[in-house]
Design a protein around this motif. Structure first.
Motif, mmCIF file in Angstrom:
data_model
loop_
_atom_site.group_PDB
_atom_site.id
_atom_site.type_symbol
_atom_site.label_atom_id
_atom_site.label_comp_id
_atom_site.label_asym_id
_atom_site.label_seq_id
_atom_site.Cartn_x
_atom_site.Cartn_y
_atom_site.Cartn_z
ATOM 1 N N ALA A 119 0.840 -1.201 0.000
ATOM 2 C CA ALA A 119 0.000 0.000 0.000
ATOM 3 C C ALA A 119 0.875 1.251 0.000
ATOM 4 O O ALA A 119 1.900 1.297 0.679
ATOM 5 C CB ALA A 119 -0.921 0.010 1.226
ATOM 6 N N THR A 120 0.462 2.231 -0.774
ATOM 7 C CA THR A 120 1.112 3.548 -0.764
ATOM 8 C C THR A 120 0.224 4.507 0.011
ATOM 9 O O THR A 120 -0.959 4.677 -0.308
ATOM 10 C CB THR A 120 1.317 4.067 -2.198
ATOM 11 O OG1 THR A 120 2.083 3.117 -2.941
ATOM 12 C CG2 THR A 120 2.047 5.409 -2.179
ATOM 13 N N ASP B 14 12.414 -15.002 9.840
ATOM 14 C CA ASP B 14 13.385 -13.936 10.075
ATOM 15 C C ASP B 14 13.095 -13.246 11.412
ATOM 16 O O ASP B 14 12.082 -12.565 11.565
ATOM 17 C CB ASP B 14 13.342 -12.918 8.931
ATOM 18 C CG ASP B 14 14.507 -11.923 9.003
ATOM 19 O OD1 ASP B 14 15.255 -11.952 10.000
ATOM 20 O OD2 ASP B 14 14.654 -11.131 8.071
ATOM 21 N N HIS B 15 14.009 -13.410 12.365
ATOM 22 C CA HIS B 15 13.789 -12.809 13.691
ATOM 23 C C HIS B 15 13.891 -11.279 13.655
ATOM 24 O O HIS B 15 13.456 -10.597 14.578
ATOM 25 C CB HIS B 15 14.809 -13.354 14.698
ATOM 26 C CG HIS B 15 16.225 -12.923 14.432
ATOM 27 N ND1 HIS B 15 17.033 -13.559 13.506
ATOM 28 C CD2 HIS B 15 16.971 -11.917 14.954
ATOM 29 C CE1 HIS B 15 18.217 -12.968 13.481
ATOM 30 N NE2 HIS B 15 18.205 -11.975 14.332
ATOM 31 N N ARG B 16 14.431 -10.750 12.562
ATOM 32 C CA ARG B 16 14.537 -9.288 12.445
ATOM 33 C C ARG B 16 13.291 -8.661 11.844
ATOM 34 O O ARG B 16 13.150 -7.445 11.817
ATOM 35 C CB ARG B 16 15.740 -8.927 11.573
ATOM 36 C CG ARG B 16 17.085 -9.395 12.136
ATOM 37 C CD ARG B 16 18.159 -9.383 11.081
ATOM 38 N NE ARG B 16 17.826 -10.300 9.985
ATOM 39 C CZ ARG B 16 18.610 -10.518 8.935
ATOM 40 N NH1 ARG B 16 19.769 -9.876 8.849
ATOM 41 N NH2 ARG B 16 18.247 -11.361 7.991
ATOM 42 N N ALA B 17 12.378 -9.512 11.355
ATOM 43 C CA ALA B 17 11.175 -8.990 10.699
ATOM 44 C C ALA B 17 10.280 -8.279 11.711
ATOM 45 O O ALA B 17 10.180 -8.677 12.869
ATOM 46 C CB ALA B 17 10.406 -10.115 10.031
ATOM 47 N N THR B 18 9.618 -7.232 11.237
ATOM 48 C CA THR B 18 8.683 -6.497 12.089
ATOM 49 C C THR B 18 7.368 -7.255 12.153
ATOM 50 O O THR B 18 6.755 -7.551 11.124
ATOM 51 C CB THR B 18 8.441 -5.081 11.532
ATOM 52 O OG1 THR B 18 9.695 -4.398 11.467
ATOM 53 C CG2 THR B 18 7.488 -4.310 12.417
ATOM 54 N N LEU C 2 1.694 -11.659 8.724
ATOM 55 C CA LEU C 2 2.908 -12.230 9.285
ATOM 56 C C LEU C 2 3.966 -11.169 9.562
ATOM 57 O O LEU C 2 4.578 -11.158 10.626
ATOM 58 C CB LEU C 2 3.483 -13.282 8.330
ATOM 59 C CG LEU C 2 2.579 -14.461 7.955
ATOM 60 C CD1 LEU C 2 3.345 -15.438 7.074
ATOM 61 C CD2 LEU C 2 2.043 -15.163 9.189
ATOM 62 N N THR C 3 4.215 -10.322 8.570
ATOM 63 C CA THR C 3 5.242 -9.289 8.734
ATOM 64 C C THR C 3 4.800 -7.992 8.082
ATOM 65 O O THR C 3 3.934 -7.978 7.203
ATOM 66 C CB THR C 3 6.584 -9.707 8.090
ATOM 67 O OG1 THR C 3 6.378 -9.933 6.690
ATOM 68 C CG2 THR C 3 7.134 -10.956 8.731
ATOM 69 N N GLU C 4 5.439 -6.929 8.523
ATOM 70 C CA GLU C 4 5.179 -5.598 7.970
ATOM 71 C C GLU C 4 6.506 -4.902 7.739
ATOM 72 O O GLU C 4 7.402 -4.963 8.578
ATOM 73 C CB GLU C 4 4.330 -4.784 8.956
ATOM 74 C CG GLU C 4 4.081 -3.358 8.531
ATOM 75 C CD GLU C 4 3.240 -2.601 9.564
ATOM 76 O OE1 GLU C 4 2.047 -2.924 9.680
ATOM 77 O OE2 GLU C 4 3.803 -1.730 10.266
ATOM 78 N N ALA C 5 6.653 -4.277 6.579
ATOM 79 C CA ALA C 5 7.854 -3.516 6.262
ATOM 80 C C ALA C 5 7.433 -2.185 5.666
ATOM 81 O O ALA C 5 6.458 -2.120 4.911
ATOM 82 C CB ALA C 5 8.738 -4.283 5.278
ATOM 83 N N SER C 6 8.145 -1.143 6.004
ATOM 84 C CA SER C 6 7.797 0.184 5.498
ATOM 85 C C SER C 6 9.008 0.867 4.901
ATOM 86 O O SER C 6 10.141 0.671 5.348
ATOM 87 C CB SER C 6 7.198 1.054 6.610
ATOM 88 O OG SER C 6 8.133 1.224 7.655
#
Length: 317
Positions: free
Chosen positions: A231-232, A297-301, A248-252
């Motif tokens: 989404a933008t 991935d443990h670094r994933a948000t 599951l995960t969110e990246a921005s």
């Protein structure tokens, strides 16, 4: 495929194993149907090899039960090893023997027809005879191990990182061999961290992370039930909802938000797309690597809807 995939070849029920303070497996549960290529996918140290050592009877679990071909892995380990084939990433071979000699030696453990089938496989795999195994390349030694593991036509073939360090042509031989065995009604358990290889050959996938079985599902169903929502935002500081599904995960990145979502609610997506905070919303299909990273991935948000412990096995079929 002629196999009855309703039959269970491998069953793990709440298997746990510790090495000192390290938990290698934690309440691992899965079932492997007959006539399939079943991949156990996980990073190094995830617990895959521990699982295989328990299945082959070389390791006793701290708790839980495991069966292979209907036999208890602790009580009937010798019979299990007689009826299955096994190839590791570093096969133990008598390097002072020639390929044909190690086949003759191994045939003592199996029934009639093993030597002929073994030599036929060596020819099919283009393995030279008449020279000692120590003089063969790593790929040729891997082919010897595969021929030894399959010449008795086992009901189950277990492969533990079998293509690690092999050249592309040898890897292709292994992959083709897996598909052919499943097509003939046999079962292949493939332990790997090579996601692209798993995606090419697997019918089923179990994703293992930090000793826990996170997902067990048909690969086709897993990919069809998972999507990427991008989404933008209308402006960078806009508040926004989560997509309707199991996020599951969110990246921005600036105004763009990307979610990996399982079981997206298509009916609710119209309302999600029409939120005033969004300038644009796109839904795309993920690769297996996208799903694997989202789960492991443990670094994933992790967004507020994600609860790691409750996700274990929740998509198991």
């Amino acid at each position: 495929m002629n196999a009855d995939t309703s039959m269970t070849v491998i069953k793990l029920d709440q298997i746990s194993k510790r090495y000192g303070s390290k938990e290698a497996l934690s309440h691992a549960t899965l079932e492997v149907p007959a006539g399939t290529v079943f991949a156990v996918l996980g990073e190094n140290g995830a617990g895959k090899t521990t699982m295989i050592r328990i299945l082959t009877g070389y390791l006793k679990p701290d708790s839980g039960t495991a069966t292979v071909l209907g036999m208890n892995c602790e009580q009937q380990s010798l019979e299990i090893r007689r009826r299955i084939g096994y190839v590791s990433d570093s096969p133990a071979l008598y390097e002072w023997m020639k390929p044909e000699e190690i086949g003759w030696f191994t045939s003592a453990f199996y029934g009639p027809g093993f030597p002929e089938a073994y030599l036929s496989l060596l020819a099919e795999f283009d393995v030279p005879t008449g020279i000692k195994i120590k003089s063969l390349s790593k790929g040729q030694r891997a082919k010897v191990a595969l021929a030894l593991a399959t010449a008795h036509d086992p009901e189950l073939l277990i492969l533990d990182e079998p293509t690690s360090g092999l050249d592309p042509m040898v890897r292709r031989h292994f992959l083709e061999s897996m598909v052919k065995r499943a097509a003939s009604g046999r079962t292949v358990l493939l332990s790997s961290h090579q996601i692209s290889e798993v995606e090419r050959v697997a019918d089923w996938v179990a994703i293992v992370h930090a000793g826990k079985v996170k997902i067990v599902q048909r690969l086709e169903d897993l990919k069809s039930s998972t999507c990427i929502v991008t989404a933008t935002l209308d402006h960078s500081d806009a508040a926004y909802p989560l997509p309707p599904g199991n996020v599951l995960t969110e990246a921005s990145n600036a105004r763009q938000i990307r979610w990996v979502v399982m079981n997206l609610d298509d009916q609710a997506m119209d309302g999600f797309r029409n939120q005033p905070c969004f300038a644009h919303v796109v839904v795309t299909s993920p690769t297996l690597e996208d799903i694997f990273v989202a789960v492991c991935d443990h670094r994933a948000t992790r967004p507020r809807s994600y609860h790691d412990e409750s996700r274990t096995q929740e998509v198991a079929s």
